[in-house]
Design a protein around this motif. Structure first.
Motif, PDB file in Angstrom:
ATOM      1  N   GLU A  81      45.840  32.233  42.835  1.00 34.57           N
ATOM      2  CA  GLU A  81      45.988  32.732  44.210  1.00 34.57           C
ATOM      3  C   GLU A  81      45.660  34.224  44.280  1.00 34.57           C
ATOM      4  O   GLU A  81      44.940  34.669  45.181  1.00 34.57           O
ATOM      5  CB  GLU A  81      47.411  32.482  44.716  1.00 34.57           C
ATOM      6  N   SER A  82      46.155  34.997  43.330  1.00 33.35           N
ATOM      7  CA  SER A  82      45.865  36.439  43.316  1.00 33.35           C
ATOM      8  C   SER A  82      44.379  36.698  43.099  1.00 33.35           C
ATOM      9  O   SER A  82      43.796  37.603  43.705  1.00 33.35           O
ATOM     10  CB  SER A  82      46.661  37.137  42.217  1.00 33.35           C
ATOM     11  N   MET A  83      43.770  35.894  42.242  1.00 32.68           N
ATOM     12  CA  MET A  83      42.339  36.064  42.004  1.00 32.68           C
ATOM     13  C   MET A  83      41.527  35.706  43.244  1.00 32.68           C
ATOM     14  O   MET A  83      40.519  36.358  43.539  1.00 32.68           O
ATOM     15  CB  MET A  83      41.904  35.215  40.802  1.00 32.68           C
ATOM     16  N   THR A  84      41.965  34.719  43.995  1.00 39.37           N
ATOM     17  CA  THR A  84      41.286  34.351  45.236  1.00 39.37           C
ATOM     18  C   THR A  84      41.410  35.472  46.263  1.00 39.37           C
ATOM     19  O   THR A  84      40.435  35.816  46.944  1.00 39.37           O
ATOM     20  CB  THR A  84      41.863  33.039  45.798  1.00 39.37           C
ATOM     21  N   ILE A  85      42.592  36.052  46.362  1.00 41.28           N
ATOM     22  CA  ILE A  85      42.801  37.188  47.278  1.00 41.28           C
ATOM     23  C   ILE A  85      41.909  38.360  46.868  1.00 41.28           C
ATOM     24  O   ILE A  85      41.279  39.008  47.710  1.00 41.28           O
ATOM     25  CB  ILE A  85      44.289  37.601  47.305  1.00 41.28           C
ATOM     26  N   THR A  86      41.818  38.613  45.568  1.00 38.04           N
ATOM     27  CA  THR A  86      40.962  39.692  45.076  1.00 38.04           C
ATOM     28  C   THR A  86      39.501  39.410  45.416  1.00 38.04           C
ATOM     29  O   THR A  86      38.772  40.314  45.843  1.00 38.04           O
ATOM     30  CB  THR A  86      41.138  39.870  43.558  1.00 38.04           C
ATOM     31  N   ALA A  87      39.068  38.175  45.264  1.00 36.84           N
ATOM     32  CA  ALA A  87      37.687  37.806  45.609  1.00 36.84           C
ATOM     33  C   ALA A  87      37.414  38.060  47.091  1.00 36.84           C
ATOM     34  O   ALA A  87      36.333  38.551  47.457  1.00 36.84           O
ATOM     35  CB  ALA A  87      37.422  36.348  45.259  1.00 36.84           C
ATOM     36  N   GLN A  88      38.382  37.771  47.947  1.00 36.79           N
ATOM     37  CA  GLN A  88      38.218  38.026  49.383  1.00 36.79           C
ATOM     38  C   GLN A  88      38.093  39.527  49.651  1.00 36.79           C
ATOM     39  O   GLN A  88      37.286  39.957  50.479  1.00 36.79           O
ATOM     40  CB  GLN A  88      39.394  37.444  50.160  1.00 36.79           C
ATOM     41  N   ARG A  89      38.886  40.315  48.945  1.00 37.45           N
ATOM     42  CA  ARG A  89      38.815  41.775  49.116  1.00 37.45           C
ATOM     43  C   ARG A  89      37.476  42.314  48.617  1.00 37.45           C
ATOM     44  O   ARG A  89      36.911  43.237  49.206  1.00 37.45           O
ATOM     45  CB  ARG A  89      39.973  42.447  48.397  1.00 37.45           C
ATOM     46  N   VAL A  90      36.984  41.753  47.540  1.00 34.32           N
ATOM     47  CA  VAL A  90      35.683  42.164  47.016  1.00 34.32           C
ATOM     48  C   VAL A  90      34.590  41.791  48.016  1.00 34.32           C
ATOM     49  O   VAL A  90      33.642  42.561  48.225  1.00 34.32           O
ATOM     50  CB  VAL A  90      35.438  41.549  45.621  1.00 34.32           C
ATOM     51  N   ASP A  91      34.709  40.641  48.664  1.00 34.25           N
ATOM     52  CA  ASP A  91      33.756  40.251  49.713  1.00 34.25           C
ATOM     53  C   ASP A  91      33.725  41.294  50.827  1.00 34.25           C
ATOM     54  O   ASP A  91      32.662  41.620  51.358  1.00 34.25           O
ATOM     55  CB  ASP A  91      34.128  38.896  50.318  1.00 34.25           C
ATOM     56  N   ARG A  92      34.898  41.810  51.174  1.00 38.07           N
ATOM     57  CA  ARG A  92      34.960  42.832  52.229  1.00 38.07           C
ATOM     58  C   ARG A  92      34.242  44.106  51.801  1.00 38.07           C
ATOM     59  O   ARG A  92      33.607  44.778  52.619  1.00 38.07           O
ATOM     60  CB  ARG A  92      36.400  43.136  52.615  1.00 38.07           C
ATOM     61  N   ILE A  93      34.323  44.443  50.524  1.00 33.12           N
ATOM     62  CA  ILE A  93      33.608  45.623  50.029  1.00 33.12           C
ATOM     63  C   ILE A  93      32.100  45.412  50.188  1.00 33.12           C
ATOM     64  O   ILE A  93      31.381  46.311  50.621  1.00 33.12           O
ATOM     65  CB  ILE A  93      33.977  45.914  48.562  1.00 33.12           C
ATOM     66  N   ALA A  94      31.630  44.212  49.859  1.00 35.30           N
ATOM     67  CA  ALA A  94      30.201  43.906  50.027  1.00 35.30           C
ATOM     68  C   ALA A  94      29.799  44.032  51.496  1.00 35.30           C
ATOM     69  O   ALA A  94      28.730  44.577  51.803  1.00 35.30           O
ATOM     70  CB  ALA A  94      29.894  42.508  49.502  1.00 35.30           C
ATOM     71  N   GLU A  95      30.639  43.557  52.387  1.00 36.21           N
ATOM     72  CA  GLU A  95      30.344  43.672  53.820  1.00 36.21           C
ATOM     73  C   GLU A  95      30.334  45.135  54.260  1.00 36.21           C
ATOM     74  O   GLU A  95      29.524  45.528  55.114  1.00 36.21           O
ATOM     75  CB  GLU A  95      31.337  42.856  54.652  1.00 36.21           C
ATOM     76  N   ASP A  96      31.216  45.946  53.690  1.00 33.96           N
ATOM     77  CA  ASP A  96      31.220  47.383  53.999  1.00 33.96           C
ATOM     78  C   ASP A  96      29.908  48.034  53.566  1.00 33.96           C
ATOM     79  O   ASP A  96      29.359  48.881  54.275  1.00 33.96           O
ATOM     80  CB  ASP A  96      32.399  48.089  53.328  1.00 33.96           C
ATOM     81  N   PHE A  97      29.405  47.640  52.384  1.00 40.98           N
ATOM     82  CA  PHE A  97      28.113  48.152  51.937  1.00 40.98           C
ATOM     83  C   PHE A  97      27.020  47.761  52.921  1.00 40.98           C
ATOM     84  O   PHE A  97      26.173  48.575  53.276  1.00 40.98           O
ATOM     85  CB  PHE A  97      27.753  47.619  50.543  1.00 40.98           C
ATOM     86  N   ARG A  98      27.041  46.511  53.359  1.00 37.64           N
ATOM     87  CA  ARG A  98      26.006  46.044  54.299  1.00 37.64           C
ATOM     88  C   ARG A  98      26.109  46.766  55.642  1.00 37.64           C
ATOM     89  O   ARG A  98      25.089  47.127  56.241  1.00 37.64           O
ATOM     90  CB  ARG A  98      26.107  44.535  54.482  1.00 37.64           C
ATOM     91  N   ALA A  99      27.335  46.981  56.107  1.00 41.09           N
ATOM     92  CA  ALA A  99      27.517  47.693  57.374  1.00 41.09           C
ATOM     93  C   ALA A  99      27.038  49.139  57.255  1.00 41.09           C
ATOM     94  O   ALA A  99      26.400  49.666  58.173  1.00 41.09           O
ATOM     95  CB  ALA A  99      28.989  47.651  57.798  1.00 41.09           C
ATOM     96  N   SER A 100      27.326  49.771  56.130  1.00 35.03           N
ATOM     97  CA  SER A 100      26.863  51.142  55.914  1.00 35.03           C
ATOM     98  C   SER A 100      25.341  51.188  55.848  1.00 35.03           C
ATOM     99  O   SER A 100      24.716  52.108  56.380  1.00 35.03           O
ATOM    100  CB  SER A 100      27.453  51.707  54.620  1.00 35.03           C
ATOM    101  N   MET A 101      24.749  50.199  55.199  1.00 34.15           N
ATOM    102  CA  MET A 101      23.298  50.138  55.091  1.00 34.15           C
ATOM    103  C   MET A 101      22.669  50.035  56.481  1.00 34.15           C
ATOM    104  O   MET A 101      21.663  50.686  56.763  1.00 34.15           O
ATOM    105  CB  MET A 101      22.888  48.936  54.239  1.00 34.15           C
ATOM    106  N   ASP A 102      23.274  49.253  57.351  1.00 33.25           N
ATOM    107  CA  ASP A 102      22.736  49.078  58.701  1.00 33.25           C
ATOM    108  C   ASP A 102      22.801  50.372  59.518  1.00 33.25           C
ATOM    109  O   ASP A 102      22.044  50.538  60.465  1.00 33.25           O
ATOM    110  CB  ASP A 102      23.478  47.965  59.434  1.00 33.25           C
ATOM    111  N   LYS A 103      23.693  51.271  59.139  1.00 29.53           N
ATOM    112  CA  LYS A 103      23.839  52.527  59.872  1.00 29.53           C
ATOM    113  C   LYS A 103      22.831  53.587  59.434  1.00 29.53           C
ATOM    114  O   LYS A 103      22.661  54.595  60.117  1.00 29.53           O
ATOM    115  CB  LYS A 103      25.257  53.078  59.691  1.00 29.53           C
ATOM    116  N   LEU A 104      22.186  53.389  58.293  1.00 32.27           N
ATOM    117  CA  LEU A 104      21.195  54.354  57.816  1.00 32.27           C
ATOM    118  C   LEU A 104      19.948  54.280  58.682  1.00 32.27           C
ATOM    119  O   LEU A 104      19.360  53.222  58.843  1.00 32.27           O
ATOM    120  CB  LEU A 104      20.829  54.069  56.357  1.00 32.27           C
TER     121      LEU A 104
END
Length: 103
Positions: free
Chosen positions: A7-30
């Motif tokens: 369960e903790s590893m699944t939660i961590t995977a979800q948080r890591v997914d959010r980091i990837a989305e943050d990278f994509r959102a930042s990329m779109d702002k460039l």
């Protein structure tokens, strides 16, 4: 021996997914230079596109770096999810293989 919590590893995977989305959102702002050049008199009068081209190349390079980072972070999330799946499968097999014995 380490104890793994799926369960903790699944939660961590979800948080890591959010980091990837943050990278994509930042990329779109460039953005490169849009509209009139903010550099004005700095431009080379013989080649006015030189500054815009340089900034554009830099922007493209940064977008590429953000895209690569998002891809690597997404791969890490996938690896976590695969590990959770393998652990869950191993736990299920181990539970099926247990037998009760009379003492």
């Amino acid at each position: 021996m380490p104890v793994y919590d799926a369960e903790s590893m699944t939660i961590t995977a979800q948080r890591v997914d959010r980091i990837a989305e943050d990278f994509r959102a930042s990329m779109d702002k460039l953005r490169g230079i849009e509209g009139e050049s903010p550099f004005g008199d700095v431009e080379d009068p013989d080649n006015p596109d030189k500054v815009a081209g340089t900034v554009g190349a830099f922007t493209d390079g940064m977008r590429s770096e953000f895209d690569a980072a998002a891809g690597r972070v997404s791969a890490a999330s996938s690896a976590l999810r695969d590990a959770v799946g393998a652990m869950s499968e191993a736990d299920a097999v181990a539970a099926d293989n247990l037998t009760a014995r009379d003492l």
